[in-house]
Design an enzyme around this catalytic site. Structure first.
Site, PDB file in Angstrom:
ATOM      1  N   ARG A   1      32.955  36.054  34.503  1.00 19.88           N
ATOM      2  CA  ARG A   1      33.774  34.862  34.409  1.00 19.88           C
ATOM      3  C   ARG A   1      33.238  34.151  33.439  1.00 19.88           C
ATOM      4  NH1 ARG A   1      33.178  34.060  40.662  1.00 19.88           N
ATOM      5  NH2 ARG A   1      31.249  34.914  39.702  1.00 19.88           N
TER       6      ARG A   1
ATOM      7  N   SER B   1      34.515  33.239  45.597  1.00 17.12           N
ATOM      8  CA  SER B   1      34.360  33.472  47.261  1.00 17.12           C
ATOM      9  C   SER B   1      34.092  32.110  47.966  1.00 17.12           C
ATOM     10  CB  SER B   1      33.431  34.461  47.560  1.00 17.12           C
ATOM     11  OG  SER B   1      33.789  35.631  47.141  1.00 17.12           O
TER      12      SER B   1
ATOM     13  N   HIS C   1      37.967  39.872  42.126  1.00 17.41           N
ATOM     14  CA  HIS C   1      37.128  41.165  42.322  1.00 17.41           C
ATOM     15  C   HIS C   1      38.154  42.505  42.224  1.00 17.41           C
ATOM     16  CE1 HIS C   1      34.480  38.696  45.264  1.00 17.41           C
ATOM     17  NE2 HIS C   1      33.697  39.292  44.366  1.00 17.41           N
TER      18      HIS C   1
ATOM     19  N   LYS D   1      23.572  32.773  48.770  1.00 16.72           N
ATOM     20  CA  LYS D   1      24.675  32.126  49.288  1.00 16.72           C
ATOM     21  C   LYS D   1      24.604  31.999  50.703  1.00 16.72           C
ATOM     22  CE  LYS D   1      27.114  33.981  45.317  1.00 16.72           C
ATOM     23  NZ  LYS D   1      28.036  34.894  44.867  1.00 16.72           N
TER      24      LYS D   1
HETATM   25  P1  ADP Z   1      27.141  38.363  43.852  1.00 15.60           P
HETATM   26  O1  ADP Z   1      26.811  37.517  45.103  1.00 15.60           O
HETATM   27  O2  ADP Z   1      26.185  39.698  43.992  1.00 15.60           O
HETATM   28  O3  ADP Z   1      27.135  37.662  42.678  1.00 15.60           O
HETATM   29  P2  ADP Z   1      30.010  38.260  44.084  1.00 15.60           P
HETATM   30  O4  ADP Z   1      30.869  38.942  45.300  1.00 15.60           O
HETATM   31  O5  ADP Z   1      29.997  36.851  44.161  1.00 15.60           O
HETATM   32  O6  ADP Z   1      28.911  38.828  44.357  1.00 15.60           O
HETATM   33  O7  ADP Z   1      30.448  38.854  42.962  1.00 15.60           O
HETATM   34  C1  ADP Z   1      30.378  40.404  42.542  1.00 15.60           C
HETATM   35  C2  ADP Z   1      30.667  40.511  41.190  1.00 15.60           C
HETATM   36  O8  ADP Z   1      31.949  40.175  40.767  1.00 15.60           O
HETATM   37  C3  ADP Z   1      29.919  39.561  40.266  1.00 15.60           C
HETATM   38  O9  ADP Z   1      29.640  40.377  39.108  1.00 15.60           O
HETATM   39  C4  ADP Z   1      30.913  38.619  39.958  1.00 15.60           C
HETATM   40  O10 ADP Z   1      30.556  37.969  38.392  1.00 15.60           O
HETATM   41  C5  ADP Z   1      32.151  39.330  40.035  1.00 15.60           C
HETATM   42  N1  ADP Z   1      33.338  38.297  40.240  1.00 15.60           N
HETATM   43  C6  ADP Z   1      33.419  37.423  41.485  1.00 15.60           C
HETATM   44  N2  ADP Z   1      34.553  36.898  41.230  1.00 15.60           N
HETATM   45  C7  ADP Z   1      35.212  37.323  40.060  1.00 15.60           C
HETATM   46  C8  ADP Z   1      36.510  37.035  39.520  1.00 15.60           C
HETATM   47  N3  ADP Z   1      37.107  35.839  39.759  1.00 15.60           N
HETATM   48  N4  ADP Z   1      36.508  37.552  38.178  1.00 15.60           N
HETATM   49  C9  ADP Z   1      35.930  38.326  37.787  1.00 15.60           C
HETATM   50  N5  ADP Z   1      34.692  38.965  38.301  1.00 15.60           N
HETATM   51  C10 ADP Z   1      34.352  38.272  39.341  1.00 15.60           C
END
Ligand code: ADP
Length: 159
Positions: A90, A128, A17, A41
């Site tokens: 990703r 996460s 993030h 989730k």
């Molecule tokens: P959600 O549950 O809404 O997908 P996340 O916290 O999992 O929320 O992810 C928020 C955003 O950040 C999403 O667009 C996700 O693809 C991106 N994201 C999460 N982890 C990574 C990472 N390692 N690299 C790039 N983008 C990421």
């Protein structure tokens, strides 16, 4: 003033993030990290806990603000008059999920423009859920999350 809204569940925020945020900061005057519930989730931290943890990580960055989403993202964007939604991409598996969200958000609020940033290869498989699994097993989190987040994870899981 150009504002980008980076919405996600951030349970917890990871270096993946942070990488997206660092890059988004070059494009926007202000970035709002919008912490949202994701019903698909299983949550570890409450929305308020996540907000506080993110604020700690960004305490020295004036450009970055953190808010909690209450209700629909499309309505929040309309209400606050924000246009740009930031998301990260990703592996290929993200694409389908992001396309679904992009489509529904467009239907609900045609003014939303989603801006995608591709992750750096080193964060390609970081998410996460993996962090939570590793933390529960007492694994090393140094490469995955900032120190303040690692501390909170250990507190939460009693490790
Ligand atoms: P959600 O549950 O809404 O997908 P996340 O916290 O999992 O929320 O992810 C928020 C955003 O950040 C999403 O667009 C996700 O693809 C991106 N994201 C999460 N982890 C990574 C990472 N390692 N690299 C790039 N983008 C990421």
């Amino acid at each position: 003033m150009k504002t980008g809204v980076y919405a996600g569940s951030f349970d917890p925020i990871t270096f993946g993030h942070l990488d997206i945020l660092n890059r988004a900061e070059k494009l926007f005057d202000e970035v709002i990290i919008l912490v949202a519930e994701n019903k698909r989730k299983k949550e570890l931290f409450s929305l308020e806990e996540r907000k506080k943890m993110i604020e700690k990580v960004f305490e020295k960055k004036e450009k970055v603000k953190t808010e909690v989403l209450d209700g629909l993202l499309a309505d929040y964007m309309k209400e606050k008059k924000h246009t740009f939604l930031i998301r990260g991409l990703r592996a290929i598996s993200d694409f389908d999920y992001e396309l679904q969200h992009f489509t529904i958000n467009k239907q609900l609020n045609e003014n939303i423009e989603t801006v995608f940033f591709m992750t750096e290869p080193e964060y390609f498989y970081l998410n996460s859920s993996l962090v939570k699994e590793m933390a529960a097993l007492g694994g090393n989190l140094k490469e995955l999350v900032p120190e303040a987040i690692e501390k909170k994870l250990k507190e939460k899981l009693g490790k």
